[in-house]
Design an enzyme around this catalytic site. Sequence first.
Site, PDB file in Angstrom:
ATOM      1  N   SER A   1       0.869  -1.183   0.000  1.00 39.48           N
ATOM      2  CA  SER A   1       0.000   0.000   0.000  1.00 39.48           C
ATOM      3  C   SER A   1       0.896   1.220   0.000  1.00 39.48           C
ATOM      4  CB  SER A   1      -0.878  -0.005   1.266  1.00 39.48           C
ATOM      5  OG  SER A   1      -1.512   1.246   1.462  1.00 39.48           O
TER       6      SER A   1
ATOM      7  N   TYR B   1      -2.210  -1.373  10.246  1.00 41.99           N
ATOM      8  CA  TYR B   1      -2.226  -1.506   8.784  1.00 41.99           C
ATOM      9  C   TYR B   1      -0.867  -1.138   8.190  1.00 41.99           C
ATOM     10  CZ  TYR B   1      -4.125  -1.182   4.026  1.00 41.99           C
ATOM     11  OH  TYR B   1      -4.379  -1.367   2.684  1.00 41.99           O
TER      12      TYR B   1
END
Length: 276
Positions: free
Chosen positions: A140, A153
């Site tokens: 990401s 995350y």
Amino acid sequence: MTTIRGAAAITGAASGIGRALALELAQRDCDLALADRDEAGLKALATEIGTTRKVSVHRVDVGEPADIVRFASEATTAHPALGIVVNNAGVALMGSFEEIDQAQMDWLFDINFWGVVHGTRAFLPHLKTRPEAHIVNLSSIFGIIAPPGQAAYAAAKFAVRGFSESLRHELSAAGSPVKLSVVHPGGVATAIARNARTGVGVTDNARRAQSIERFENAAKTTPKDAALRIIRGIEKNEPRILIGNDARFMDLLQRFRPGTYWAPLQRRLEKMAKGA
């Protein structure tokens, strides 16, 4: 150059980037082994692809290592020419570090990090037998920058990046036919924010609604465009695939201001969220 041919295995294929990638690969004469927990979504996708390509569907929870081992065995049996593996499945968790408990952090890591590691390990022996092969691991932009409220995350996505880069260097040093790309999407218009779990310590429902709204306002890249960018990256054997102008900007900012990027980035993100 890597040729898109044979077959590809994709996790998280029932929606978002995984689904778009399956559709685009099918149009390039690629057979597919599609994995997800959402069996209905997988079957709908297989129906949409039709009978022009061989498609197998597999109910897989990537947080369960045994599921991944079974998926790899079934996929390579159904598709002996399988040469592309996309470890795409992922989840989100809203809350600061103190608002999430250890069980929630373990849940996210089991999917977002260990799912990638187990998927790579399960398919690698087969991929090494192919004349050419490619592993695509989804990190990401939060594997490059780490905003507040994303401790779990970002940690998992940074781990995917580190694992993938090290393994790519190992494969290259060994002269392996297997190439590896790590993908860093910026804001892609998927349901990941709406489907995010909330930390046990989060009691403000309005904050969740605001977080979803901000993400959806800022997510300018379509899943199809993300899929096309990944395919181009596979074909060119790109080690790092950045998706979206936002991801490219954040990557550059982090390079120029590695320890102090957050203040200017926060201002820009607020403008993006408002559609400015």
